[in-house]
Design a protein around this motif. Sequence first.
Motif, mmCIF file in Angstrom:
data_model
loop_
_atom_site.group_PDB
_atom_site.id
_atom_site.type_symbol
_atom_site.label_atom_id
_atom_site.label_comp_id
_atom_site.label_asym_id
_atom_site.label_seq_id
_atom_site.Cartn_x
_atom_site.Cartn_y
_atom_site.Cartn_z
ATOM 1 N N LEU A 67 45.247 -41.903 57.168
ATOM 2 C CA LEU A 67 45.185 -40.573 57.765
ATOM 3 C C LEU A 67 44.054 -39.757 57.143
ATOM 4 O O LEU A 67 43.321 -39.050 57.850
ATOM 5 N N ALA A 68 43.879 -39.863 55.833
ATOM 6 C CA ALA A 68 42.773 -39.169 55.173
ATOM 7 C C ALA A 68 41.436 -39.649 55.733
ATOM 8 O O ALA A 68 40.532 -38.840 55.994
ATOM 9 N N THR A 74 39.944 -35.726 51.374
ATOM 10 C CA THR A 74 41.141 -35.006 51.834
ATOM 11 C C THR A 74 42.231 -35.047 50.783
ATOM 12 O O THR A 74 42.358 -36.024 50.031
ATOM 13 N N ILE A 75 43.017 -33.981 50.730
ATOM 14 C CA ILE A 75 44.303 -34.007 50.023
ATOM 15 C C ILE A 75 45.389 -33.589 50.998
ATOM 16 O O ILE A 75 45.133 -32.858 51.960
ATOM 17 N N PHE A 76 46.609 -34.065 50.761
ATOM 18 C CA PHE A 76 47.755 -33.671 51.570
ATOM 19 C C PHE A 76 48.716 -32.840 50.739
ATOM 20 O O PHE A 76 48.960 -33.123 49.559
ATOM 21 N N VAL A 93 43.968 -30.363 53.187
ATOM 22 C CA VAL A 93 42.657 -29.751 52.978
ATOM 23 C C VAL A 93 41.637 -30.874 53.054
ATOM 24 O O VAL A 93 41.771 -31.885 52.359
ATOM 25 N N THR A 94 40.638 -30.716 53.900
ATOM 26 C CA THR A 94 39.557 -31.678 54.025
ATOM 27 C C THR A 94 38.245 -30.950 53.803
ATOM 28 O O THR A 94 38.052 -29.842 54.327
ATOM 29 N N GLY A 95 37.347 -31.555 53.044
ATOM 30 C CA GLY A 95 36.090 -30.874 52.805
ATOM 31 C C GLY A 95 35.061 -31.727 52.124
ATOM 32 O O GLY A 95 35.243 -32.944 51.930
ATOM 33 N N GLY A 101 52.227 -35.153 51.321
ATOM 34 C CA GLY A 101 51.926 -36.385 52.035
ATOM 35 C C GLY A 101 53.131 -37.296 52.170
ATOM 36 O O GLY A 101 53.009 -38.528 52.065
ATOM 37 N N ASN A 102 54.289 -36.688 52.441
ATOM 38 C CA ASN A 102 55.504 -37.478 52.621
ATOM 39 C C ASN A 102 55.293 -38.555 53.690
ATOM 40 O O ASN A 102 54.661 -38.306 54.716
#
Length: 425
Positions: A88-89, A104-106, A278-280, A299-300
């Motif tokens: 997904l990331a 990315t972080i979840f 958050v994606t960057g 990120g469950n």
Amino acid sequence: MLNADVARRRDDAISRGVGMMTQIYVDRALNAEVWDIEGNRYIDFAAGIAVVNTGHCHPKVMAAVTEQMGRFTHTCHQVMPYEPYIRLAERLNTLVPGDFTKKTIFVTTGAEACENAVKIARIATGRNAVIAFGGGFHGRTFMGMSLTGKVEPYKKGFGSMMPDVYHVPFPMDVHGISTKDAMAGMEKLFKADLDPARVAAIIFEPVQGEGGFYPAPADLVRAIRALCDKHGIVMIADEVQTGFARTGALFAMEAYGVAADLTTMAKGLAGGLPLAAVTGRAEIMDAANPGGLGGTYAGNPLGIAAANAVLDVIEEEDLCGRANELGSRLKQRLESIRSTTPEIVDIRGPGFMVAVEFANPTNHEPDAGFTNRVRMEAQKRGLILLTCGVYGNVVRFLAPITIPDAHFAEAMDILEEAVAAARVA
């Protein structure tokens, strides 16, 4: 069970600080329809506040979650990671606007996403100050509500806000505020109160959500980008409500020709399960030390599975195109209603993120009372609407983008009846 009986139990058991727009207690839902515990049926033009863009219980999303439940429901990615999280990331790194390498972080909620974006910006720049906009909404945590540009009900009574957070006006043509006014506010801030060399980030919504569905003008977004480039400031686009086909593109920032350094997202990402991200820019995202980002539920696996399915559905069913089609039809119907409704002062919004604003036709003041009557008259007839705006005088339309044509047409007829009834109430 009756709604009134459950409402009494609710009053005894739940803090009154948790506001409620209806006393309709849901039993089941499917796509754009909801049935309450008394068997009453409603057309849902709220979608859990832009969460179920793919509709309630989309079969592909439900199948993905069910399959994942049979494998495992939680390990904590920081302890025992899993491949779907990484997949997904990878997808978001590709899909989020910006021609640069991303990471990315979840996390779990939109407020967390905004909090973490500020954390990342601060550690990446070594600066503290953050600039946000009046009318913006970024959550109910302390940093979230500090960023939020609306006192009632989000800040009232909660004491001092987080330090080094500043607000400037957001353009609203209908209220006489232009991009020039907004940037003049920024310049005044830099001259009177804040050295731009201390600013870590500027955060904004491409379309304000709670603030009234005001789209950010293109010249404002370009000006923010130029300002950030000039002073080494991180540009954060809060796409929590605008993301995942709602505005007719996967992300609203696709319409502006410039990219944010960090993008926050939640709501429509996982089709009803709690997941945010958050994606960057990779170099900014990597500024934090290991352990500085994350969370036990971040990120469950169930939310990750749902989100991968949501991205599939958006592509396979062309929900971006569908959002543009539905939004166009909604605006046409609203324009027709406007011909007999002088209270309507504005109809706006990209894609299927549309709003109508009401004012008193005599004194031109924002009319929250009329707006609420429209909402209540619609609810009596089986249509769930939401209001928003700093003055409470805006109805926002957030139906699932998957709504069938027949249900959409039915909702439009109810809306017209509700507006007419509100005028004579």
